[in-house]
Design an enzyme around this catalytic site. Structure first.
Site, short mmCIF file in Angstrom:
data_model
loop_
_atom_site.label_atom_id
_atom_site.label_comp_id
_atom_site.label_asym_id
_atom_site.label_seq_id
_atom_site.Cartn_x
_atom_site.Cartn_y
_atom_site.Cartn_z
N HIS A 11 67.29 52.89 103.65
CA HIS A 11 68.35 53.02 102.63
C HIS A 11 67.69 53.10 101.26
CE1 HIS A 11 72.52 51.70 101.01
NE2 HIS A 11 71.79 52.12 99.98
N HIS A 14 67.81 55.26 97.18
CA HIS A 14 68.34 56.24 96.23
C HIS A 14 67.17 56.80 95.46
CE1 HIS A 14 72.53 54.65 96.62
NE2 HIS A 14 71.87 53.56 96.95
N LYS A 67 77.64 58.58 104.96
CA LYS A 67 77.76 57.33 104.20
C LYS A 67 79.19 57.17 103.72
CE LYS A 67 76.53 53.70 101.77
NZ LYS A 67 75.57 53.56 100.69
N HIS A 93 79.08 51.10 102.95
CA HIS A 93 79.02 50.17 101.82
C HIS A 93 80.22 49.25 102.01
CE1 HIS A 93 78.08 49.02 97.54
NE2 HIS A 93 79.24 48.43 97.76
N HIS A 99 72.99 46.98 103.29
CA HIS A 99 72.68 45.88 102.35
C HIS A 99 73.59 44.67 102.53
CE1 HIS A 99 75.83 48.15 100.38
NE2 HIS A 99 75.01 49.06 99.90
N ASP A 157 67.61 49.75 99.36
CA ASP A 157 68.65 50.09 98.38
C ASP A 157 68.04 50.22 96.98
OD1 ASP A 157 71.13 50.86 97.51
OD2 ASP A 157 71.93 48.83 97.34
O1 DOR Z 1 73.62 48.47 93.14
C1 DOR Z 1 73.86 49.53 93.66
N1 DOR Z 1 73.38 50.68 93.15
N2 DOR Z 1 74.63 49.55 94.74
C2 DOR Z 1 75.05 50.70 95.27
O2 DOR Z 1 75.76 50.65 96.24
C3 DOR Z 1 74.72 51.99 94.64
C4 DOR Z 1 73.49 51.90 93.88
C5 DOR Z 1 73.28 53.07 92.96
O3 DOR Z 1 73.43 54.22 93.40
O4 DOR Z 1 72.91 52.87 91.80
ZN ZN Z 2 72.64 52.06 98.10
#
Ligand code: DOR
Ligand code: ZN
Length: 343
Positions: free
Chosen positions: A13, A15, A99, A136, A174, A247
């Protein structure tokens, strides 16, 4: 010196964004992990296989020369997703999951699902195509206390999803609470969870006690100590339902250090080191390899990696920021000393 060698790990997971931020952060993930599940919450979101393939190309371009990293793409589920797209995704060798963001739950989730029951036909299609659903798990009800939103989501939505789609493979992303850990433990082998380094290392005092620290603010928000202890117990238990998912969620520093800052902890710079700290403190370093390198691959039905990485127990200080000028990203544990270092 103490060292630990494990099979190359994966991040289930993360980004990595796009554009200039992607170029700054992707080298960190590509150095630490062989593969990573790439979250689709770009603006606009990645909702089709065609968009995922284009995004994949952009990620491949950001891998440093000589790097060996495979992005595993996901699609963003919306009320407009079609059964045809689900079939296409299941047939694509590059797309590995959908997702589900409840609309408004977190960063770039406004295109998410407003009415979960309304997408039940799509969940049925995913179950039929045997493509995992990544969730989520937080309700978006503004009257629900932010520290209760995961627990209430489990009661209100997740239990129903699992009952109605008993063969749907689900990753509860998470997890942050005792209730989520218990829910996953009680479920079938088709239910698993990722756990982040920040939820294993910190409780909510890290965000709020002695001053407000925005770099510890993420969603779901970090909870009380009793929940952290339940997460550490799950991660270090050797139960294959729990695996590594950072995450890691980069936001440029001015969007974190402001009156209304974005949610997300950036951890890709030292992901494995942060997890090693957790497992070391729990006297469970022997359980790190399963959590980091085996269980996620098994759940996604992908081969385990070959090759190894080695961590050394040698202190180093995390930089204050990565990137330059308007693009600086403040990492988790900036300016702090970590005990483990990846070679
Ligand atoms: O803290 C977070 N940031 N939780 C999420 O679910 C998304 C993520 C983000 O994309 O910044
Ligand atoms: Zn995330």
């Amino acid at each position: 010196m103490k060292t630990l060698t494990i099979t190359r790990p994966d991040d289930w997971h993360t980004h990595v964004r796009n554009g200039a931020v992607l170029k700054t952060v992707l080298p960190h993930t590509a150095r630490q992990f062989a593969r990573a599940i790439i979250m689709p919450n770009l603006k606009p979101p990645v909702t089709t296989v065609a968009q995922a393939l284009a995004y994949r190309e952009e990620i491949l371009q950001a891998i440093p020369a000589g790097g060996d990293f495979t992005p595993l793409m996901t699609l963003y589920l919306t009320g407009s997703t079609t059964a045809t797209e689900i079939k296409k995704a299941a047939e694509s060798e590059h797309v590995h999951a959908f997702k589900l963001y409840p609309a408004g739950a977190t960063t770039h989730s406004d295109s998410g699902v407003a009415d979960i029951k309304a997408v039940y036909p799509l969940l049925a299609a995913m179950e039929k195509q045997d493509i995992p659903l990544l969730i989520h798990g937080e309700v978006t009800d503004q009257n629900c206390d932010i520290f209760d939103r995961e627990r209430v989501f489990i009661e209100t939505h997740l239990s129903g999803i699992v009952e109605n789609f008993p063969n749907l493979r689900i990753v509860v992303e998470h997890v942050t609470t005792t209730e989520a850990v218990q829910f996953v433990q009680a479920g079938g082998n088709n239910i698993a969870a990722t756990i982040t380094p920040q939820h294993l290392l910190f409780n909510r005092n890290a965000i709020l006690a002695g001053g407000i620290r925005p770099h510890y603010y993420c969603l779901p928000i970090i909870k009380r100590e009793q929940h952290r202890l339940a997460l550490v117990a799950a991660a270090t238990s050797g139960n294959p339902k729990f695996f590594l998912g950072t995450d890691s969620a980069p936001h440029i520093t001015p969007l974190k250090e402001t009156a209304c800052g974005c949610a997300g902890c950036y951890s890709a710079h030292a992901a494995l080191e942060l997890y090693a700290e957790v497992f070391d403190r729990a006297d469970s370093l022997d359980k790190l390899e399963g959590f980091a390198s085996f269980y996620g691959a098994d759940f996604y039905r992908l081969p385990r990696n070959s090759g190894t990485v080695t961590l050394e127990k040698t202190p180093w200080t995390v930089p204050a920021a990565y990137g330059v000028n308007e693009l600086t990203i403040t990492p988790l544990q900036a300016n702090e000393e970590l005990n483990w270092k990846m070679q």
